[in-house]
Design an enzyme around this catalytic site. Structure first.
Site, PDB file in Angstrom:
ATOM      1  N   GLY A 468      -3.310 -23.579 -65.842  1.00  0.00           N
ATOM      2  CA  GLY A 468      -2.013 -23.584 -66.440  1.00  0.00           C
ATOM      3  C   GLY A 468      -2.215 -23.988 -67.677  1.00  0.00           C
ATOM      4  O   GLY A 468      -1.212 -24.110 -68.587  1.00  0.00           O
ATOM      5  N   GLU A 679      -5.051 -34.984 -71.173  1.00  0.00           N
ATOM      6  CA  GLU A 679      -4.763 -36.342 -70.501  1.00  0.00           C
ATOM      7  C   GLU A 679      -4.162 -37.282 -71.534  1.00  0.00           C
ATOM      8  O   GLU A 679      -3.759 -38.299 -71.288  1.00  0.00           O
ATOM      9  CB  GLU A 679      -6.107 -36.773 -69.818  1.00  0.00           C
ATOM     10  CG  GLU A 679      -6.073 -36.064 -68.521  1.00  0.00           C
ATOM     11  CD  GLU A 679      -7.351 -36.196 -67.907  1.00  0.00           C
ATOM     12  OE1 GLU A 679      -7.427 -36.622 -66.514  1.00  0.00           O
ATOM     13  OE2 GLU A 679      -8.282 -35.939 -68.366  1.00  0.00           O
TER      14      GLU A 679
END
Length: 714
Positions: A468, A679
């Site tokens: 994604g 992240e």
């Protein structure tokens, strides 16, 4: 911008796979049409600790459409752990249904295979189990005496923290708590698997294809070359799909037993109990500093939990080792074995939770020192990684903080907490520094060139996955750049274990690794073409193919870290700024503005990159305002087991999020200068929110999530 006329990286083109997704043509793991497909449904234990003493499958087996009921009594014997507490980071097996022991509430204790999904679900409820229960270890406080040191690498130290605290003018000693969280990607964990004459084929929702193939092969004790795993599209993972979980093994076990392809879908409720979680962390931070803000000592001690049969450690102290310059530093991690499922990596494991503790403590220390929290962080900057004495390949943390402060309007922050208001709302600003390791890992790729009507069309193949994040798009752009052809003439094929091996998606290594692998394959193709054509001057790919009298060409390339990379610490850096409004009477708070400033190398596609940072910020906000999995204190099941009671942020919870990327050239990180961002976006966001709440109210929030009742009661 029209994505089909653009060339190269750096352009904010639309996703090349976007039309497939919005028209439903992109197939996910449970959507493939497979002949003679049947369905399996897992059965979950209803105790947290004990053993199965009897079971009755007769009623389930008598139901229409039921093909098999599989329990520990008739399950295939699989590879076993060598010891009771197996380090999850080193394992490549997933034994399941191998004994009558129950380790946690919701553990798989059987499955039903039936002609339809509904038949399997219904029959699964009819299997009767009798248990001999034992008292489970489900209380965090009561389990503390059992805490142990997981590995030698769990602890780190330099200098002498005790001495550093003694020489400090100001000290801080506080504990911060982050709760259990669950990943909950949009796409459920699922697999369609078939076992045919010793050959395995699986459509699986997995982030790491090669790892999944290895796990299947090792668990069933077969040759990996007989395993094919395909995962062309993954509907989110956040770490929960890094490893092949037990449902993968169950589906293939079922297929082997009934001789037909089997679909196994983990329900949303089962994703609380059977696809891992982010563990609860209790983190003690001690800081010592001189009056001018110079750090003299910094320690970070984490207490967490693992299961009673596997060992997983979330390294919360990773950031504390390297983010700020301090001569005396220590980091420890301790684990308690408990009757809960094994924790596992969740977006920015260690950094997301560890940065909440560290960056909250840094804010507290700045307040004690009467220093601006931005200036306190800048004061303790370092261009050398203090944890290993390696220079950073690049580090623009100070620049992120300074630019962020300017763009956010940090000068309007109230110097005294609780003094700025808008009507009944108290207004506060918060800041946090962020870092995330930016790995570059060995990656191989194949590129196939075809000459059609004097135009070159390219197909890139690698077993990388798109979870994604936009992998298809950035790889199409990379091939476009290095072959100098339009993006519209590039086809990207991902997620098949028969393609060249990559590390898969995870750990913020995907973009750097995949793109450099694609680059290497394209450069090899151009080298081969020039060798055949005898060309020395740069020319178009089409001209080279014509000069070589070739209509097709295949080339493979591999990119991997060089010695310069290994001699440096490679990180992405950032800064988060947040404005919150807190209601004086109710403690309800609203996130009004968020700004993330990031230095993360070359941005391959600003549009997909923005999505990554914004998604990370939203998950960081989720940590702060809502996400928490509660353990029922008597039976060990989860009280929160659906989206009705496990809350995640929705649009009305979120603020306007602005993202600024600093221009950064870091060719030490890799030849293309790419660093991970997926992240970095979540790291320390929760701390910036908690710090803003303090600035608004004067109340410190050291335990997530930051609920209104905590603000009122403090």
């Amino acid at each position: 911008m029209n994505s089909y006329t653009s060339k190269g990286t750096g352009n904010p083109i639309n996703r090349v796979e976007g039309k497939l997704k919005v028209t439903g043509m992109a197939k996910y793991a449970s959507e493939f049409n497979v002949k003679d497909l049947v369905y399996a449904q897992g059965i979950n234990s209803t105790i947290a600790r004990g053993r199965i003493t009897a079971l009755d499958t007769s009623e389930a087996e008598a139901q229409k459409g039921v093909l098999a009921v599989i329990t520990f009594k008739n399950a295939e014997k699989l590879a076993q752990y060598e010891k009771d507490l197996h380090p999850l980071s080193t394992t490549s097996i997933q034994p399941v249904l191998q004994s009558n022991e129950v380790h946690y509430y919701g553990e798989y204790v059987g499955m039903v295979v039936a002609e339809t999904f509904e038949q399997a679900q219904y029959a699964a409820r009819l299997v009767k189990y009798t248990y001999e229960e034992a008292t489970p270890d489900i209380d965090f406080e009561a389990s503390k005496p059992k805490a142990y040191k997981p590995t030698e690498q769990s602890d780190y130290s330099r200098g002498d923290v005790a001495s550093g605290l003694e020489e400090a003018d100001v000290t801080l000693d506080e504990t911060y708590v982050t709760p259990i969280e669950h990943h909950h990607p949009m796409e459920l964990h699922a697999l369609i698997g078939s076992w045919n004459n010793g050959n395995v084929q699986a459509y699986a929702s997995q982030q790491m294809i090669d790892n999944a193939a290895k796990t299947i092969a090792d668990t069933f004790k077969i040759d990996k070359k007989n395993v094919r795993v395909m995962s062309p599209y993954v509907g989110g993972g956040f770490g929960s799909k890094l490893a092949a979980k037990q449902h993968v093994i169950l589906a293939l076990m079922a297929s082997k037993a009934v001789g037909r392809p089997v679909q196994f879908t983990v329900t949303r409720t089962q994703m609380f109990t059977n696809t891992n979680l982010r563990q609860r962390n209790e983190q003690r931070i001690q800081i010592g500093a001189k009056k001018d803000g110079t750090l003299t000592a910094l320690s970070h001690d984490t207490l967490s939990h693992t299961s009673t049969y596997e060992q997983y450690q979330e390294s919360c102290g990773t950031v504390t080792k390297m983010l700020y310059k301090t001569p005396n530093n220590s980091v420890t991690h301790r684990l308690m074995p408990m009757n809960l499922q094994t924790p596992f990596a969740m977006r920015a494991p260690g950094e997301a939770t560890g940065s909440f503790a560290l960056e909250s403590a840094m804010d507290e220390m700045a307040y004690k020192l009467n220093m601006d929290p931005v200036e306190f962080r800048i004061k303790n900057d370092t261009q050398v990684d203090p944890s290993n004495d390696k220079p950073f390949s690049s580090r623009l943390l100070n620049e992120c903080l300074r630019l962020g402060a300017k763009e956010f309007g940090w000068e309007h922050r109230p110097k005294t907490p609780g003094t700025k208001s808008e009507g009944n709302w108290l207004v506060g600003y918060g800041v946090s520094g962020a870092s995330r390791r930016a790995p570059f890992m060995k990656t191989s790729a194949k590129v196939i060139l075809e000459l059609k009507s004097n135009e070159v069309y390219a197909t890139l193949q690698m077993d990388a996955t798109d979870i994604g994040t936009g992998s298809y798009t950035i790889l199409a752009q990379t091939v476009s750049e290095y072959l100098d052809i339009p993006v519209a003439q590039v086809d990207v094929e991902l997620g098949d274990s028969e393609y060249p091996v990559t590390p898969g998606s995870g750990g913020s290594w995907g973009a750097a690794s995949f793109a450099n692998g694609a680059r290497a394959a394209c450069e090899q193709a151009m080298k081969d073409l020039k060798a055949v054509a005898g060309a020395t001057d740069a020319t178009s790919t089409a001209a080279l193919m014509q000069a070589s009298n070739l209509n097709t060409l295949e080339a493979e390339g591999t990119a991997e870290p060089d010695e310069e990379y290994k001699a440096h610490s490679v990180f992405s850096f950032g800064a988060n700024f947040t404005e919150v409004w807190v209601d004086k009477d109710t403690g309800v708070f609203r996130i009004k503005r968020m700004l993330n400033v990031a230095s993360c190398g070359k941005i391959l596609n600003p549009k997909t990159a923005f999505g990554q940072i914004i998604g990370g910020c939203a998950m960081g906000a989720g940590m702060a305002i809502a996400e928490r999995t509660e353990v029922e204190p008597n039976y060990g099941n989860f009280i929160t087991r659906s989206f009705a009671d496990y809350h995640v942020p929705v649009n009305l919870d979120m603020a306007n999020i602005d993202v600024i990327y600093l221009p950064e050239e870091d060719k030490i990180a890799n030849k293309m200068g790419i660093k991970g961002i997926g992240e970095l976006g979540i790291t320390s966001v929760a701390a910036s929110i908690a710090n803003a709440v303090f600035n608004a109210t004067g109340k410190r929030m050291r335990e997530l999530p930051l609920t209104p009742e905590k603000m009122i009661l403090k």
